[in-house]
Motif scaffolding. Structure first.
Motif, short mmCIF file in Angstrom:
data_model
loop_
_atom_site.label_atom_id
_atom_site.label_comp_id
_atom_site.label_asym_id
_atom_site.label_seq_id
_atom_site.Cartn_x
_atom_site.Cartn_y
_atom_site.Cartn_z
N ARG A 10 36.64 -15.01 -75.85
CA ARG A 10 35.55 -14.46 -74.85
C ARG A 10 36.20 -14.35 -73.43
NH1 ARG A 10 30.96 -18.24 -72.05
NH2 ARG A 10 30.03 -16.53 -70.76
N LEU A 43 35.25 -13.56 -69.68
CA LEU A 43 34.10 -13.87 -68.49
C LEU A 43 34.52 -13.00 -67.18
CD1 LEU A 43 31.27 -14.89 -68.14
CD2 LEU A 43 32.55 -16.72 -66.90
N THR A 44 34.01 -11.77 -67.07
CA THR A 44 34.29 -11.07 -65.75
C THR A 44 33.74 -11.61 -64.73
OG1 THR A 44 32.59 -9.28 -66.02
CG2 THR A 44 34.67 -9.04 -67.41
N ASN A 45 34.04 -10.96 -63.41
CA ASN A 45 33.52 -11.33 -62.27
C ASN A 45 32.12 -10.70 -62.36
OD1 ASN A 45 36.11 -12.89 -61.36
ND2 ASN A 45 36.14 -10.88 -60.03
N ALA A 46 31.77 -9.69 -62.83
CA ALA A 46 30.27 -9.04 -62.74
C ALA A 46 29.47 -9.97 -63.79
CB ALA A 46 30.44 -7.86 -63.63
N ASP A 47 30.17 -10.62 -64.95
CA ASP A 47 29.43 -11.55 -65.56
C ASP A 47 28.75 -12.58 -65.01
OD1 ASP A 47 29.83 -10.17 -68.02
OD2 ASP A 47 31.46 -11.03 -68.45
N LEU A 48 29.87 -13.46 -63.98
CA LEU A 48 29.36 -14.51 -63.10
C LEU A 48 28.51 -14.02 -62.11
CD1 LEU A 48 33.05 -15.93 -62.53
CD2 LEU A 48 31.01 -17.22 -63.48
N ARG A 108 25.88 -12.27 -62.44
CA ARG A 108 24.62 -12.61 -63.03
C ARG A 108 24.10 -14.16 -63.41
NH1 ARG A 108 26.54 -7.67 -65.57
NH2 ARG A 108 27.69 -8.93 -67.33
N MET A 109 25.20 -14.91 -62.91
CA MET A 109 24.89 -16.25 -63.54
C MET A 109 24.66 -16.97 -61.99
SD MET A 109 27.95 -16.63 -66.10
CE MET A 109 28.02 -18.47 -66.22
N ASP A 123 31.87 -9.42 -57.37
CA ASP A 123 33.14 -9.04 -57.68
C ASP A 123 33.95 -9.13 -56.44
OD1 ASP A 123 35.59 -8.00 -59.72
OD2 ASP A 123 35.29 -6.32 -58.28
N GLN A 129 39.16 -11.71 -63.89
CA GLN A 129 38.15 -12.10 -65.20
C GLN A 129 38.95 -13.68 -65.52
OE1 GLN A 129 39.66 -9.19 -67.70
NE2 GLN A 129 41.06 -10.30 -68.75
N TRP A 185 28.31 -25.08 -63.61
CA TRP A 185 28.39 -23.50 -63.64
C TRP A 185 27.23 -22.97 -62.52
CZ3 TRP A 185 31.56 -20.21 -65.49
CH2 TRP A 185 32.46 -20.87 -66.61
#
Length: 325
Positions: free
Chosen positions: A18, A20-25, A27-28, A33, A44, A151
């Motif tokens: 897996r 995990l990109t900055n864009a994914d983070l 959203r969390m 980015d 990433q 997280w």
């Protein structure tokens, strides 16, 4: 006068599936980015799945290193694993890697020095090999830091990733000079007064929980740039070398700004610095062997090159090793 040197025979790495990109983070947690890249250089990181334990990653990296060295598990009589995130309180992660590889001889144990763990492990394995007690060692840095992150803390969860890297060291007779292949010198430090700056707030002997990582980022940055240079200068002094003699500087991949500032302070040319933090994040004890493997595989690090590795980790711990590849 001849002496034994610990020579690098091969290297390898293994990363979780897996990414995990900055864009994914973004959203969390409340981040972006641009914010992450500007402050850390990270784009990433890899995150371990439920089945990808620290020992599983370590076994993958060890197998790759053995294949690169042209050796088999039967050739290994020492396994040293640097990790702060073992599968279990005990037995050691190293013993689980030993078992997974089918190694039934020799010794296996973990070294815990957080991000400096791989440098410590190289130094420890070097002592075993150059004493003549063992012939070949697997030295592994393996981490699943995603298991100990909060997280919801955007100041820490964006920094770390999971992965493993490994090298095979072999005791070989050498002339005893700086032209020898192998580990030429290593220098280790620690100072427990700085615990509150970077630590995990749990453990079996205190809270009976795993805990999560806590960090004072500005203090860590300040200490890293100010203090880590001493062990590098000690390595130069011990061998009579200078930054100009280096072919490659492979630091702990914590933060690009720390890497750049440290190299500049030491007078190491930017083109000699190996940086992989943008794709791996901070993988603690795994970061240096991951970077070494990347630089070997892409043709930068070659046989005979003079390579400096260095790191600083929670505690604080810090250290360096100068290696003729």
């Amino acid at each position: 006068m001849t002496r034994l040197r610990s020579v690098v025979r091969g290297c390898g790495s293994h990363l979780p599936d897996r990414v995990l990109t900055n864009a994914d983070l973004a959203r969390m947690v409340d981040t972006s980015d641009d914010w992450i890249v500007q402050r850390t250089g990270i784009q990433q990181r890899h995150i371990a799945g439920d089945h990808e334990t620290t020992s599983v990653l370590g076994i993958g990296a060890a197998r790759a290193a053995l294949a690169h060295a042209g050796l088999t598990p039967d050739d290994i009589d020492l396994v040293v694993c640097a990790t702060s995130t073992p599968d279990l309180t005990f037995p050691s992660c190293a013993s689980q890697i030993q078992f997974g590889l089918g190694i039934n001889q020799g010794a296996a144990f973990d070294v815990q020095a957080v991000c400096t763990g791989f440098v410590y492990a190289v130094s420890v394995a070097d002592k075993f090999l150059t004493s003549g007690s063992h012939k070949r060692a697997l030295v592994i840095g393996a981490e699943t830091f995603s298991r100990i992150l909060d997280w919801e803390d955007r100041t820490t969860c964006v920094l770390f990733g999971d992965g493993a890297g490994a090298i095979v060291l072999e005791a070989q007779e050498a002339e005893g000079g700086n032209a020898d292949r192998g580990v030429l010198t290593s220098h280790l430090r620690s100072d427990g007064r700085h615990r509150e700056k970077l630590y995990v707030d749990g453990g079996p002997g205190s809270t009976r929980t795993t805990g999560v990582l806590r960090m004072e980022g500005k203090e860590v940055f300040r200490f890293a740039v100010a203090q880590v240079v001493d062990v590098i200068r000690d390595a130069f002094k011990a061998t009579g070398t200078t930054p100009d003699d280096l072919d490659w500087f492979v630091p702990h991949q914590a933060n690009k700004r720390i890497i750049d500032a440290s190299a500049e302070k030491l007078g190491i040319a930017p083109e000699k610095v190996v940086i992989t933090v943008e794709r791996h994040g901070n993988t603690s004890a795994a970061s240096i062997p991951l970077a070494l493997d990347a630089a070997v595989k892409d043709g930068r690090i070659k046989t005979g090159d003079l390579v400096m590795i260095e790191a600083i980790g929670g505690g604080f711990t810090w250290g360096s090793a100068l290696i003729r590849w």
